[in-house]
Motif scaffolding. Structure first.
Motif, mmCIF file in Angstrom:
data_model
loop_
_atom_site.group_PDB
_atom_site.id
_atom_site.type_symbol
_atom_site.label_atom_id
_atom_site.label_comp_id
_atom_site.label_asym_id
_atom_site.label_seq_id
_atom_site.Cartn_x
_atom_site.Cartn_y
_atom_site.Cartn_z
ATOM 1 N N THR A 1 29.192 48.702 35.676
ATOM 2 C CA THR A 1 30.368 47.760 35.620
ATOM 3 C C THR A 1 31.310 48.002 36.665
ATOM 4 O O THR A 1 32.458 48.280 36.422
ATOM 5 C CB THR A 1 30.967 48.042 34.081
ATOM 6 O OG1 THR A 1 31.136 49.450 34.046
ATOM 7 C CG2 THR A 1 30.166 47.348 32.982
ATOM 8 N N MET A 2 30.758 48.108 37.950
ATOM 9 C CA MET A 2 31.641 48.340 39.217
ATOM 10 C C MET A 2 31.245 47.364 40.192
ATOM 11 O O MET A 2 30.059 46.968 40.373
ATOM 12 C CB MET A 2 31.375 50.011 39.535
ATOM 13 C CG MET A 2 31.710 50.957 38.956
ATOM 14 S SD MET A 2 31.207 52.465 39.568
ATOM 15 C CE MET A 2 29.423 52.410 38.998
ATOM 16 N N ASN A 3 32.061 47.139 41.031
ATOM 17 C CA ASN A 3 31.791 46.425 42.159
ATOM 18 C C ASN A 3 31.235 47.213 43.077
ATOM 19 O O ASN A 3 31.293 48.572 43.201
ATOM 20 C CB ASN A 3 33.154 45.609 43.002
ATOM 21 C CG ASN A 3 33.745 44.540 41.959
ATOM 22 O OD1 ASN A 3 34.823 44.824 41.546
ATOM 23 N ND2 ASN A 3 33.030 43.611 41.804
ATOM 24 N N PRO B 1 36.024 39.906 39.895
ATOM 25 C CA PRO B 1 36.849 40.234 40.699
ATOM 26 C C PRO B 1 37.804 41.346 40.503
ATOM 27 O O PRO B 1 38.983 41.000 40.182
ATOM 28 C CB PRO B 1 37.486 38.925 41.043
ATOM 29 C CG PRO B 1 37.446 38.276 39.697
ATOM 30 C CD PRO B 1 36.061 38.834 39.121
ATOM 31 N N GLY B 2 37.085 42.543 40.732
ATOM 32 C CA GLY B 2 37.748 43.678 40.312
ATOM 33 C C GLY B 2 39.138 44.049 40.893
ATOM 34 O O GLY B 2 39.207 43.734 42.238
ATOM 35 N N VAL B 3 40.087 44.783 40.550
ATOM 36 C CA VAL B 3 41.346 45.075 41.141
ATOM 37 C C VAL B 3 41.154 46.089 41.990
ATOM 38 O O VAL B 3 41.865 46.277 43.145
ATOM 39 C CB VAL B 3 42.515 45.361 40.012
ATOM 40 C CG1 VAL B 3 42.212 46.725 39.153
ATOM 41 C CG2 VAL B 3 43.761 45.328 40.599
ATOM 42 N N ALA C 1 32.865 50.804 42.703
ATOM 43 C CA ALA C 1 34.121 50.776 42.713
ATOM 44 C C ALA C 1 34.963 50.014 41.120
ATOM 45 O O ALA C 1 34.552 48.695 40.968
ATOM 46 C CB ALA C 1 35.117 50.012 43.875
ATOM 47 N N GLY C 2 35.546 50.689 40.499
ATOM 48 C CA GLY C 2 36.206 50.329 39.406
ATOM 49 C C GLY C 2 37.324 51.103 38.740
ATOM 50 O O GLY C 2 37.511 52.245 39.222
ATOM 51 N N THR C 3 38.319 50.545 37.926
ATOM 52 C CA THR C 3 39.275 51.251 37.692
ATOM 53 C C THR C 3 39.171 52.648 36.874
ATOM 54 O O THR C 3 39.632 53.571 37.075
ATOM 55 C CB THR C 3 39.970 50.519 36.291
ATOM 56 O OG1 THR C 3 40.353 49.132 36.909
ATOM 57 C CG2 THR C 3 41.540 51.267 35.914
HETATM 58 C C1 LIG Z 1 31.369 43.882 35.258
HETATM 59 C C2 LIG Z 1 32.420 44.546 35.950
HETATM 60 N N1 LIG Z 1 32.459 44.702 37.187
HETATM 61 C C3 LIG Z 1 33.360 45.168 37.937
HETATM 62 C C4 LIG Z 1 34.825 45.908 37.182
HETATM 63 C C5 LIG Z 1 35.845 46.696 37.915
HETATM 64 O O1 LIG Z 1 36.848 45.989 37.862
HETATM 65 P P1 LIG Z 1 38.219 46.861 38.039
HETATM 66 O O2 LIG Z 1 38.224 47.289 39.397
HETATM 67 O O3 LIG Z 1 39.139 45.742 37.728
HETATM 68 O O4 LIG Z 1 38.193 47.786 36.972
HETATM 69 C C6 LIG Z 1 34.555 46.126 35.928
HETATM 70 C C7 LIG Z 1 35.604 46.566 34.928
HETATM 71 O O5 LIG Z 1 35.679 46.491 33.741
HETATM 72 C C8 LIG Z 1 33.652 45.173 35.196
HETATM 73 O O6 LIG Z 1 33.391 45.170 33.858
#
Ligand SMILES: Cc1ncc(COP(=O)(O)O)c(C=O)c1O
Length: 180
Positions: free
Chosen positions: A40-42, A67-69, A111-113
Motif C-alpha cells: 500500500t505504497m507508491n 495519489p499519495g501525499v 513511499a507512504g505515510t
Molecule cells: C493503495 C495505497 N497506495 C499508496 C498509499 C500511500 O499514500 P500516502 O502517502 O498518502 O500515505 C496508500 C496509503 O494508505 C495506499 O493505501
C-alpha cells in the motif's frame, strides 16, 4: 446488495506472497507488467536512464494508483533540490530488469505515510529472485528523503507543510474577531 472494498482483495495475495518469503506485493498492471504500487505504497525507482541521466521515476496518476501525499511530497522535494531528473510515467518490469542487468538501477523504494520510505532489497518475479542494490551504499536517496520528511514533521526544518497549531489558533481567533 453491492459490497465495496478497498484493501480486502489484497489480503489473500499478500498471504501468498508471505508464503514465498516476500514482505510486500509489487502490483503490476497490463500485459507489459507496468509497475504500479508496492503493497500500500507508491513506488519509486532511482536509476541512470538510457540517456545517462540520473533520474527518479514514479508511475504517473493514470487512475490506477493512489495519489499519495508522500508521493507528491517526494516529487516536490526532489524537484526543489534540482539535482536529479524527476519523471512521472509508467515503467515496466522489463525496463527495471534491463536496468538491473546493466547496473543502472540504484534504488527502488515504496513511499507512504506509515513508513515514509521503505527500501526494496529483492523482487521475486516469475519465479526468479532479483537483487535490488537499494541498500548497497545505504540508500542515499531514500535515506535523505526519510530524514528530510522527518525533519519537516518534527519541526527541525522550516517548511510551509508544517503549521504551528498555536499560530493557526491565533490566526483563526483573529478572523473570528473581525467577523463579529
Ligand atoms: C493503495 C495505497 N497506495 C499508496 C498509499 C500511500 O499514500 P500516502 O502517502 O498518502 O500515505 C496508500 C496509503 O494508505 C495506499 O493505501
Amino acid at each position: 446488495m453491492i459490497l465495496c472494498s478497498n484493501y480486502a482483495p489484497g489480503i489473500v495475495p499478500q498471504m501468498e506472497a508471505q508464503k514465498k518469503g516476500c514482505q510486500q506485493i509489487l502490483w503490476l498492471y497490463g500485459d507489459d507488467y507496468k509497475v504500479t504500487e508496492a503493497g500500500t505504497m507508491n513506488c519509486f525507482m532511482f536509476w541512470e536512464n538510457k540517456q545517462g541521466e540520473m533520474e527518479l521515476v514514479t508511475p504517473d496518476l493514470d487512475g490506477t494508483i493512489l495519489p499519495g501525499v508522500t508521493r507528491i511530497s517526494i516529487l516536490e522535494l526532489v524537484r526543489e533540490w534540482g539535482e536529479l531528473k524527476v519523471t512521472e510515467r509508467s515503467f515496466t518490469m522489463q525496463e527495471l530488469l534491463e536496468g538491473l542487468k546493466e547496473n543502472r538501477v540504484k534504488e527502488v523504494f515504496g513511499a507512504g505515510t506509515a513508513c515514509v520510505v521503505c527500501p526494496v532489497g529483492q523482487i521475486l518475479f516469475k519465479g526468479e529472485m532479483y537483487e535490488i542494490p537499494t541498500m548497497k551504499d545505504g540508500a542515499p536517496l531514500a535515506s535523505r528523503l526519510l530524514k528530510t520528511l522527518n525533519d519537516i514533521q518534527y519541526g527541525r526544518i522550516k517548511s510551509p507543510w508544517a503549521v504551528d497549531i498555536e499560530d493557526l489558533a491565533e490566526e483563526e481567533e483573529g478572523i473570528r474577531r473581525k467577523a463579529r
